[in-house]
Design an enzyme around this catalytic site. Sequence first.
Site, PDB file in Angstrom:
ATOM      1  N   PHE A 157       0.832  -1.196   0.000  1.00 48.64           N
ATOM      2  CA  PHE A 157       0.000   0.000   0.000  1.00 48.64           C
ATOM      3  C   PHE A 157       0.872   1.254   0.000  1.00 48.64           C
ATOM      4  O   PHE A 157       0.646   2.207  -0.739  1.00 48.64           O
ATOM      5  CB  PHE A 157      -0.900  -0.030   1.243  1.00 48.64           C
ATOM      6  N   PHE A 161       1.050   4.129  -2.764  1.00 50.57           N
ATOM      7  CA  PHE A 161       0.771   5.493  -2.346  1.00 50.57           C
ATOM      8  C   PHE A 161       1.924   6.430  -2.743  1.00 50.57           C
ATOM      9  O   PHE A 161       1.728   7.503  -3.283  1.00 50.57           O
ATOM     10  CB  PHE A 161       0.547   5.467  -0.833  1.00 50.57           C
ATOM     11  N   HIS A 458      13.510  63.022 -17.948  1.00 51.20           N
ATOM     12  CA  HIS A 458      13.820  61.832 -18.737  1.00 51.20           C
ATOM     13  C   HIS A 458      12.725  61.597 -19.785  1.00 51.20           C
ATOM     14  O   HIS A 458      12.999  61.476 -20.983  1.00 51.20           O
ATOM     15  CB  HIS A 458      13.943  60.626 -17.801  1.00 51.20           C
ATOM     16  N   GLU A 459      11.488  61.584 -19.335  1.00 51.78           N
ATOM     17  CA  GLU A 459      10.377  61.334 -20.270  1.00 51.78           C
ATOM     18  C   GLU A 459      10.239  62.485 -21.261  1.00 51.78           C
ATOM     19  O   GLU A 459       9.955  62.262 -22.436  1.00 51.78           O
ATOM     20  CB  GLU A 459       9.062  61.125 -19.513  1.00 51.78           C
ATOM     21  N   HIS A 462      12.604  61.903 -24.106  1.00 51.70           N
ATOM     22  CA  HIS A 462      12.066  60.972 -25.108  1.00 51.70           C
ATOM     23  C   HIS A 462      11.060  61.673 -26.011  1.00 51.70           C
ATOM     24  O   HIS A 462      11.111  61.578 -27.235  1.00 51.70           O
ATOM     25  CB  HIS A 462      11.292  59.835 -24.417  1.00 51.70           C
ATOM     26  N   ASP A 534      16.288  51.259 -21.489  1.00 49.12           N
ATOM     27  CA  ASP A 534      16.430  51.974 -22.761  1.00 49.12           C
ATOM     28  C   ASP A 534      17.716  51.552 -23.452  1.00 49.12           C
ATOM     29  O   ASP A 534      17.745  51.307 -24.658  1.00 49.12           O
ATOM     30  CB  ASP A 534      16.505  53.491 -22.515  1.00 49.12           C
TER      31      ASP A 534
HETATM   32 ZN    ZN Z   1      13.374  55.931 -20.860  1.00 48.13          ZN
END
Ligand code: ZN
Length: 651
Positions: A157, A161, A458-459, A462, A534
């Site tokens: 058993f 099992f 930073h943005e 871009h 990036d």
């Molecule tokens: Zn960036």
Amino acid sequence: MASAPSKNPKKKSEKKPLLPLKRRQSLRLHLGGPSFFGNLVTTVLIFLLLMSAYSLVAGLAQPSNSIPLSTVAADVAAGKISAITVNGNALSLTYADGAHKTSHKDPASGLPETLATYGVTPAELAKVAITIQGQSGFQFWFLTLAPIILPILFIAFLFWFLSRQVRGAGMQAFSFGQSKARITDPADSTQRVTFADVAGAREAKEELFEIVDFLKSPKKFLDIGARIPKGIILMGAPGTGKTLLARAVAGEAGVPFFSISGSEFVEMFVGVGASRVRDLFQLAKKAAPAIIFVDEIDAVGRVRGSGVGGGNDEREQTLNQILVEMDGFEPTEKVVVMAATNRPDVLDPALLRPGRFDRRVTIDLPDRRDREEILRIHARKKPFGPDVDLAVIAERTPGFSGAELYSLMNEGAILAARENRKEITQYDLIRSIEKVMLGPERKSHLLSKKEKELTAYHEAGHALVSSILPNADPVHKISIISRGRAAGYTLKLPFEDKKMQSRKQFLDDIAATLGGYVAEEMLFDDVTTGPSNDLMVITALARDMVVRYGMSEKMGPIAFGERQLGNEPYSEHVAAQIDAEVTRIIEEAKVRAMHVISTHRGALDAIARELVEKETIERDNFEKILIANGITPKKREEEGILIAPSANGIV
Ligand code: ZN
Ligand code: ADP
Ligand code: MG
């Protein structure tokens, strides 16, 4: 997932059950079994139960009103005992007054001798009626065998099992030869997928119609001597609906669908994959006409013998077995093998030879029209508000795969449900676009004042470079609310779906992506870890330009391929030249980005200021800032569709 009921479930299949039932059940049974501890407790309980049963039966033989042999002898001598029943060594005594007692004798000698040693005379013994009885059959055997059999049972058993546990853990140690394929029965209408569930992919569907036709009426083709393709390979980016399309072929044709993933073939034991393949093909042939679908075949079908330090034997054997099985098909065999991969470039050429997977069907990312269709398919059964315009959503999701569109619709529904609304609105869907693209918003991710300013610049970098360079994509939205792993983001949307990109576009893209880094460097005279993603993106892009697309004048129109250990298609010297070209491309892009930012410094400051204040700038506002700073925004093509309705407040 896309188990939307098909529109035409009329063709009811009156097929015989295609497999012995037992086999079908054995396929996926061990999913979701009881927990390990639950099982353990059951085992222990059963064992305890067996033990107590044993002691109960064994106990019957030794009742407690037992008296010593000396008393028995004395009572016999005194004439108190009227009868004795001997059962093995157990004595059952009946007294003259009706009482019952028991005792035990020495197994080595008989009752008369035993009593004689206690001084009972033959005359006294003669007055007692002595019956010799055999043990009852059951009791005797049980008592004799139980101590031997019970431990064996217990061990068996335990073994069973444990084997179940092991299987549950995925090792499949006790069933490794079996195919593990999932089978979709054509009669099962809940699982049925048809071409109506697959949007777009027109060419692919056309190709596959032929296969459907063959599977539906093979005789027509075989009678005329036509040889039907054995193998079709579906190629396309992840989530473009390859698996869905394969299921749809089976659904349209109304044949059983055996599906297995390439990675499932590969197990820890050598030879298992091959035996699974054999098993799978056998099953399918029995159920013919049928489709075998090997998903992610690149897991087994990679170019053989290219691995460093010897190949992967297991994978090669599995692949060989697939080839052997396909080659072994009779021309009349009504089994079609389909496979899917998103890495056709790594496939072993042997797989693609005529007679094997010689039909190749490419599935592209959906274009705008297809995206709208896919959205409509997943919009079935969802309640929408009156303002929902799926065309706009399709417009704003270039590059999304079918799977991403599916998840977009789902996110929209979740948003509506979370706000306890009964209808999904356009705003829900628009928010979902960004969620699917960038991960969830992290409003809790608070930036310090300095970080906020830095992210804003930073943005803005871009966005500004994207707006000035003629071949970069126009900016749709800028935000400094962090999402997923990004601190902020600038969404750029191409005017149309791009099937091809030019060198000029790549160069402007690299410059725009560097815009963030350059802005940080110029303003703060320092750079942060922020732009690391990036940089990874542009380095990979610049490298591809040189080694894949022949876009470097210096290196010329040569595709160099990957250079790895053990696989060196070009020399160290050429490798150094490639590196120098990559560096040059990035350097030049950086100079252009710096030029844009220093020429339009006023615009940069204005964008960054607005970002710090509002955190998000939508396209309309962004263009106002550009105009205020003497920059003409890029022309909007397809005016009217590109703009989301009342985008104010969307973050
Ligand atoms: Zn960036
Ligand atoms: P792949 O196998 O190419 O990675 P899948 O077939 O698993 O992609 O697609 C995942 C899900 O995405 C599907 O179940 C379906 O819901 C959705 N999907 C993908 N492509 C389409 C399409 N062309 N039409 C409708 N739904 C699609
Ligand atoms: Mg798939």
